[in-house]
Design an enzyme around this catalytic site. Structure first.
Site, PDB file in Angstrom:
ATOM      1  N   LYS A 115       0.814  -1.214   0.000  1.00 60.33           N
ATOM      2  CA  LYS A 115       0.000   0.000   0.000  1.00 60.33           C
ATOM      3  C   LYS A 115       0.850   1.268   0.000  1.00 60.33           C
ATOM      4  CE  LYS A 115      -4.205  -1.916   2.030  1.00 60.33           C
ATOM      5  NZ  LYS A 115      -5.237  -1.796   3.086  1.00 60.33           N
ATOM      6  N   LYS A 217      -6.759  -9.004  -6.988  1.00 57.12           N
ATOM      7  CA  LYS A 217      -7.923  -9.098  -6.121  1.00 57.12           C
ATOM      8  C   LYS A 217      -8.988  -8.089  -6.533  1.00 57.12           C
ATOM      9  CE  LYS A 217      -9.124  -8.971  -1.198  1.00 57.12           C
ATOM     10  NZ  LYS A 217      -8.617  -8.697   0.169  1.00 57.12           N
ATOM     11  N   LYS A 220     -12.250  -2.188  -4.379  1.00 61.80           N
ATOM     12  CA  LYS A 220     -13.031  -0.954  -4.476  1.00 61.80           C
ATOM     13  C   LYS A 220     -12.245   0.143  -5.179  1.00 61.80           C
ATOM     14  CE  LYS A 220     -14.446  -1.951   0.274  1.00 61.80           C
ATOM     15  NZ  LYS A 220     -14.339  -1.474   1.654  1.00 61.80           N
TER      16      LYS A 220
END
Length: 354
Positions: A115, A217, A220
């Site tokens: 991230k 994956k 959102k």
């Protein structure tokens, strides 16, 4: 107390629209676990700040996650549904765990590396310390089990490490306080205050992948809305996204081994299996040898059948935000009472005067 009471805890971040992966990988499991467990389910709004500091509609996002919980079948009266920031004991215990956890442990967290990207110097301290807050979320209720996806297993292992270090460092304090329980970790007897949390990972599709790239994956944050099925998508959008989902030119195999090296095919078969609550092998025995032109319409029908009632109920609930807020207030009050029992005992163990 001679053993830890079984308790299930989990949470979902209020960041963007919930999608099929959230439902199959988490929320549907939350619903199933209610039958035989004491459950606490949390909208982890404090964690959402690690992904994006300023949110234009944080209340709306919190209510949307809550609506999804309720629409999927979570019972807020028998169990607890609340938002994390309404229970300050989460943050209090997280600070203590920041002092328990070691820098080396945090440096091994692969999700932070993913991230934060290449410019880690610009990542927030909150993102770095995210696993300590996650550990506090779980252990402030002394939860014993957490339903998690594969990507959270490492954080749960860290939670166990933090619990173990606290138990060992404060073992004599725990014993004197009378709050501990004798457990065995490996071959080592420990007089523990916090349990060794166990993951709950099961089902045919614990990790749902993108409809546009079967190696990534479902997310959102993906720029393409075609990559995911949102829980608020209508029948037309569900149909369009599945029909446009990336596949390969070959037909479906008759056995699971035939899905090797075919991530998009494997993903669609896994989604069908999860929605139908069947195994991949069972699905392939039915559709093996057929083309995606046959399989995709069947998947559309199944997805619409399963998701449409949830979508409708979510829309109904979100039209009455006062009702959702009342459920969150009730859940927060009940969660706060439980969390404060833990924190009073932790303060005693540490030696804080309060």
């Amino acid at each position: 107390m001679t053993e830890f009471k079984q308790l299930v805890f989990s949470g979902v971040q209020p960041t963007g629209n919930l999608h099929l992966g959230n439902y199959l990988g988490a929320i549907r499991k939350f619903v199933a676990l209610q039958a035989n467990n004491d459950c606490i389910y949390c909208v982890v709004d404090m964690h959402a700040l690690t992904a994006q500091l300023v949110h234009e509609d944080m209340p709306g996002q919190i209510r949307s996650i809550t609506a999804a919980f309720l629409a999927a079948g979570i019972d807020p009266e028998k169990h607890i549904v609340f938002n994390q920031s309404a229970v300050p004991q989460h943050a209090e215990l997280a600070w203590i765990f920041n002092c328990v956890a070691r820098i080396g442990w945090m440096n091994r967290m692969t999700q932070f590396k993913d991230k934060a990207g290449k410019d880690r110097e610009q990542a927030s301290l909150g993102l770095y310390a995210y696993p300590s807050l996650m550990a506090a979320d779980i252990l402030v209720y002394r939860a014993t089990h957490v339903p998690v996806g594969d990507d959270q297993k490492q954080h749960l292992e860290l939670t166990r490490d933090i619990a173990m270090k606290f138990n060992l460092d404060y073992m004599e304090h725990i014993r004197r306080s009378g709050y501990g329980i004798d457990i065995t970790v490996g071959d080592e007897p420990v007089h523990a205050y916090f349990p060794m949390v166990e993951p709950l990972i099961e089902g045919p599709a614990p990790r749902v992948m993108s409809l546009r790239d079967g190696t990534k994956k479902m997310s959102k944050s993906d720029a393409s809305d075609l990559s995911r099925i949102n829980l608020l998508d209508d029948e037309e959008n569900i149909s369009k996204k599945i029909r446009k989902a990336k596949t390969d030119p070959d037909g479906l195999p008759s056995e699971i081994a035939g899905l090797a090296g075919r991530p998009e095919a494997d993903n669609l078969v896994g989604i069908y299996a999860a929605l139908a609550d069947r195994s991949k092998a069972d699905i392939l025995s039915e559709f093996g040898g057929q083309q995606f032109s046959v399989f995709k319409p069947a998947l559309v029908d199944l997805a619409v059948h399963v998701l449409s009632p949830i979508t409708g109920e979510m829309r109904r609930l979100m039209a009455d935000p006062g009702h959702i807020d009342a459920i969150l207030r009730d859940g927060s009050n009940r969660a706060r009472a439980r969390a404060e029992v833990t924190m009073k005992q932790v303060r005693d163990i540490i030696g804080f005067i309060y």
